[in-house]
Scaffold this active site. Structure first.
Site, PDB file in Angstrom:
ATOM      1  N   THR A 123       0.834  -1.202   0.000  1.00 30.91           N
ATOM      2  CA  THR A 123       0.000   0.000   0.000  1.00 30.91           C
ATOM      3  C   THR A 123       0.875   1.261   0.000  1.00 30.91           C
ATOM      4  O   THR A 123       0.591   2.230  -0.699  1.00 30.91           O
ATOM      5  CB  THR A 123      -0.905   0.003   1.250  1.00 30.91           C
ATOM      6  OG1 THR A 123      -1.652  -1.204   1.248  1.00 30.91           O
ATOM      7  CG2 THR A 123      -1.848   1.179   1.256  1.00 30.91           C
ATOM      8  N   HIS A 139       2.038   1.987  -3.443  1.00 29.28           N
ATOM      9  CA  HIS A 139       1.042   2.715  -4.244  1.00 29.28           C
ATOM     10  C   HIS A 139       1.102   4.211  -3.929  1.00 29.28           C
ATOM     11  O   HIS A 139       1.000   5.058  -4.815  1.00 29.28           O
ATOM     12  CB  HIS A 139      -0.377   2.208  -3.946  1.00 29.28           C
ATOM     13  CG  HIS A 139      -0.623   0.813  -4.448  1.00 29.28           C
ATOM     14  ND1 HIS A 139      -0.610   0.494  -5.789  1.00 29.28           N
ATOM     15  CD2 HIS A 139      -0.894  -0.340  -3.792  1.00 29.28           C
ATOM     16  CE1 HIS A 139      -0.862  -0.795  -5.935  1.00 29.28           C
ATOM     17  NE2 HIS A 139      -1.025  -1.330  -4.741  1.00 29.28           N
TER      18      HIS A 139
HETATM   19 ZN    ZN Z   1       0.330  -3.229   5.127  1.00 29.09          ZN
END
Ligand code: ZN
Length: 369
Positions: A65, A68
């Site tokens: 994440t 990203h």
């Molecule tokens: Zn994580």
């Protein structure tokens, strides 16, 4: 800018403002709507609300994440508030507690569940807080933990067992994803296919083995990860670019297919390949997030097959954390080869590059370790 407290129902209690006043800290901030993160030494130290704890961060994991957010893709651009401190996987030590905190105390070594809910919606009140409609996530919706200090509500804090080392405690968040997926599917004495052995897929191999799986098969395009999944307990690891593994797996499992599919890649072809390997009446747990909706023959793969399909999101609060602790304290998980690199906070750029290039698997930042 996200707030640093979750709406307490009690009346506000003054927290020691004098000690926190004008104190600054190091942090990685998403300073503009574009790639990378900015290092700052002048971020104001957050002040805990009455039901919060202030944690001095020891180590932090870099998550997919965070990648990203670093790369600033379409998802990040639509979700991440500019100015936020990023990061959500960590271990640290409690520095200060709010006036209404009852369970936590300064000096405690802790991690935390990063999904913060108000605890009042239907799912929170019926044992499914991990899919609550009002979830706000650390380092995504509110300031995270790539910093010297972070504030977390007491309810979300997880005291870390003394036998669990910091570098492992720092990655309990993704490990919890793997544990939740494996436990939701139920793998004991069953054949299992894991499509995609990134960080969580590799963790799922060692978790499935610990949970008593029969044979574990995996797929991944990276030969190093295939080798590592064999080392962690997979009987065979296949390159998904060659479809012939589907008949190999089916043949090995009574010509019917595996009992359990754990989809951990989000790769478009993995759904078709994975369900083709799954026997009729099998269980599929889906954790991978495809970048666009995958084409997938639901008649063939789910309806006629009588398959059970489970969507997996986050970690069960806090059942998954108890299961994870038991597996870790029992010495049942092999994580040393998965947590490959550690860099000091100031070398965060090298940390992200090592993770993005694929050279590293799990990369940990040492903040005050
Ligand atoms: Zn994580």
């Amino acid at each position: 800018m996200p707030t640093t407290t979750t709406a307490p129902s009690t009346s506000p209690v003054a927290v020691d403002a004098t000690t926190s006043k004008a104190q600054t800290m190091r942090a990685l901030v998403k300073h503009h709507a574009g790639p990378e993160l900015q290092f700052t030494a002048d971020r104001p130290r957050p002040v805990p609300g009455p039901r919060d704890v202030l944690i001095k961060i020891s180590k932090a994991g870099i998550c997919g994440t965070d990648r990203h957010i670093w790369e600033w893709d379409a998802w990040a651009a639509s979700r991440i508030p500019v100015g936020i401190v990023t990061g959500h996987e960590f271990v640290g030590v409690i520095e200060q507690v709010g006036a209404a905190v009852t369970r936590c105390r300064p000096g405690q070594r802790v991690s935390a569940e990063g999904h913060i809910t108000a605890g009042v919606d239907f799912n929170s009140r019926t044992g499914n807080a991990h899919i609550a409609s009002d979830t706000r996530i650390l380092g995504i919706d509110r300031d995270g933990i790539f910093a010297d200090y972070a504030v977390v509500p007491e309810e979300n804090v997880w005291p870390v067992h003394p036998s669990i080392p910091d570098r492992v405690a720092a990655v309990m968040d993704p490990l919890g994803n793997a544990v939740h997926t494996v436990m939701a599917a139920g793998v004991s004495a069953k054949s299992v296919l894991i499509t995609g052995t990134g960080i969580i897929g590799l963790m799922a191999v060692t978790v499935a083995k610990a949970a008593g799986a029969g044979r574990i098969f995996t797929t991944d395009m990276d030969p190093r990860r295939r080798e590592l999944s064999r080392k962690l307990g997979a009987v065979e690891a296949f390159d998904p670019r060659d479809d012939s593994f589907i008949s190999t797996v089916r043949k090995a499992c009574r010509n019917e297919g595996v009992d359990v599919l754990l989809e951990m890649s989000g790769a478009p072809q993995a759904y078709d390949q994975g369900f083709s390997c799954l026997r009729s009446g099998g269980i599929a747990a889906l954790l991978g997030i495809p970048s666009k909706p995958p084409t997938f023959n639901i008649t063939q793969h789910v309806v006629f097959k009588g398959a059970t399909v489970l969507g997996i999101n986050g970690r069960k609060m806090f059942e998954t954390w108890y299961q994870m602790e038991e597996l870790l304290v029992g010495g049942r998980l092999e994580l040393d080869d998965i947590i490959t690199h550690e860099f000091p906070l100031e070398q965060f750029r090298k940390g992200f590059e090592t993770m993005i290039s694929g050279e590293g698997i799990k990369v940990v930042l040492d903040i005050n370790g």
